[in-house]
Write an enzyme that holds these catalytic residues in place. Sequence first.
Site, mmCIF file in Angstrom:
data_model
loop_
_atom_site.group_PDB
_atom_site.id
_atom_site.type_symbol
_atom_site.label_atom_id
_atom_site.label_comp_id
_atom_site.label_asym_id
_atom_site.label_seq_id
_atom_site.Cartn_x
_atom_site.Cartn_y
_atom_site.Cartn_z
ATOM 1 N N TRP A 20 0.806 -1.448 0.333
ATOM 2 C CA TRP A 20 0.168 -0.316 -0.020
ATOM 3 C C TRP A 20 0.987 0.722 0.132
ATOM 4 O O TRP A 20 0.494 1.917 -0.384
ATOM 5 C CB TRP A 20 -0.715 0.659 0.822
ATOM 6 C CG TRP A 20 -2.606 -1.031 0.816
ATOM 7 C CD1 TRP A 20 -2.553 -2.126 1.472
ATOM 8 C CD2 TRP A 20 -2.930 -0.844 -0.519
ATOM 9 N NE1 TRP A 20 -3.298 -2.990 0.853
ATOM 10 C CE2 TRP A 20 -3.811 -2.250 -0.051
ATOM 11 C CE3 TRP A 20 -3.651 0.181 -1.604
ATOM 12 C CZ2 TRP A 20 -5.036 -2.182 -1.183
ATOM 13 C CZ3 TRP A 20 -4.410 0.064 -1.457
ATOM 14 C CH2 TRP A 20 -5.639 -1.634 -1.819
ATOM 15 N N ASP A 29 -1.627 7.132 6.485
ATOM 16 C CA ASP A 29 -2.274 5.773 5.917
ATOM 17 C C ASP A 29 -2.251 5.161 6.786
ATOM 18 O O ASP A 29 -2.021 3.949 7.435
ATOM 19 C CB ASP A 29 -1.641 5.271 4.337
ATOM 20 C CG ASP A 29 -2.608 4.255 3.963
ATOM 21 O OD1 ASP A 29 -3.758 4.884 5.126
ATOM 22 O OD2 ASP A 29 -2.147 4.707 2.768
ATOM 23 N N LYS A 41 -12.961 -0.176 7.164
ATOM 24 C CA LYS A 41 -11.722 -2.065 8.403
ATOM 25 C C LYS A 41 -12.559 -1.688 9.113
ATOM 26 O O LYS A 41 -13.246 -2.835 10.082
ATOM 27 C CB LYS A 41 -11.212 -1.547 7.370
ATOM 28 C CG LYS A 41 -9.866 -1.981 6.338
ATOM 29 C CD LYS A 41 -9.632 -1.548 5.563
ATOM 30 C CE LYS A 41 -8.684 -1.822 4.489
ATOM 31 N NZ LYS A 41 -8.788 -2.266 3.732
HETATM 32 N N1 PMP Z 1 -4.263 1.937 2.374
HETATM 33 C C1 PMP Z 1 -4.380 0.991 2.838
HETATM 34 C C2 PMP Z 1 -3.191 0.506 3.365
HETATM 35 C C3 PMP Z 1 -5.566 -0.265 2.664
HETATM 36 O O1 PMP Z 1 -5.150 -0.880 3.248
HETATM 37 C C4 PMP Z 1 -6.171 0.255 1.457
HETATM 38 C C5 PMP Z 1 -7.486 -0.513 1.146
HETATM 39 N N2 PMP Z 1 -7.261 -1.746 1.821
HETATM 40 C C6 PMP Z 1 -6.338 1.390 1.566
HETATM 41 C C7 PMP Z 1 -4.786 2.229 1.060
HETATM 42 C C8 PMP Z 1 -7.470 1.561 -0.207
HETATM 43 O O2 PMP Z 1 -8.067 2.149 0.650
HETATM 44 P P1 PMP Z 1 -9.543 2.419 -0.584
HETATM 45 O O3 PMP Z 1 -10.262 0.528 -1.257
HETATM 46 O O4 PMP Z 1 -10.789 2.534 0.460
HETATM 47 O O5 PMP Z 1 -8.757 2.790 -1.549
#
Ligand code: PMP
Length: 360
Positions: free
Chosen positions: A102, A171, A195
């Site tokens: 990520w 994040d 989440k």
């Molecule tokens: N950052 C992290 C650490 C994530 O786990 C996720 C989604 N799994 C995201 C960003 C992206 O999130 P979204 O699907 O809401 O765009």
Amino acid sequence: MARSYNFSAGPAALPLEVLQEAHEEFFDFAGTGMSIMEISHRSGVFIDIARQAELDLRALLQVPDRYKVLFLQGGASLQFSQVPMNLLRGKASADYLHTGLWSGKAIEAARRYCTVRIAASSESTGFDRIPAPAEWRLDPGAAYLHYTENETVHGVQFATAPEAQVPLVCDACSSLLSKPIDVSRHGLIYAAAQKNMGPAGVTVVVVDEALLDGAMSVTPDVLNYAHAARADSMFNTPATFSWYLTGLTLRWIRRNGGINRIHQANQAKAWLLYRAIDASGGFYANAVRPEFRSINNVPFFLADSTLEPLFLRQAESAGLMGLKGHTHTGGIRASLYNAVDLPAAAALADFMTHFQRAHG
Ligand code: PMP
């Protein structure tokens, strides 16, 4: 009613109480004769919901007054772009810590807007750790330092927030509200709700007021934090139903003892799974160094990977859902977000032990 044990990485389990509350008032919200989905976001009814959600979030995270709390759309992925658009404030570069899939995506997105400096990376060791701060090469002239508090795919988590001389951007998509976080050390924190705090559709941004009003001129108004802050996150029509459900989930966290209580429960759940992995004598393996293991996402592999489809099939038959690992890594992943309770983690740990006995 039979509820599964849900280990999905997001959208993820919601508390049954929250679903029941929403169910009870689904057709007629507070005597209005309308569903909350059918009510204007400008109505007093919805503004009360929005205000209460913000108050609850502020109380849970002890957000200092100088921070704005925004309820936005576009998921955490949009923040990968929205952060540089708003926070570069004329600077040419930003520092990023590369600790897994990520943060890698955040880095790729930011490259469209600025020079991205990788201040540290654990890529060469397969994202099995957070690089030691002594190895970081931080730039005091960077617009900000970005880190991913919990790497949802690799299952790697910071033990403490980084020290930074520049605004710290976090994040916290898969960990916000699952453990304490010192907001005052951050310039901006973002997390999608799906989440630990609600359904998909809402992204929470907590941002220091001092960082507003510096958006790049090409930034669309709808992506400008300052506009969102001035309009109480209602610059345009917000995701009202997701916001409402997030509000119910925040209330539920408060009713259940707040962040410290939920953190203890989350640690206990994770401990059960890591113990099952470590006690398996290599039948199961988790690649992350113990001090950086995530309490939110527990990825693991079977030494004999040909058994994984059987593991997943039998787990599903036992009511243990959402365990398939991310396509990037394969293997198994158990996400243990706030609404996953201790009996669920215990059931999975038991299942793992029994599966090993049958196939080890
Ligand atoms: N950052 C992290 C650490 C994530 O786990 C996720 C989604 N799994 C995201 C960003 C992206 O999130 P979204 O699907 O809401 O765009």
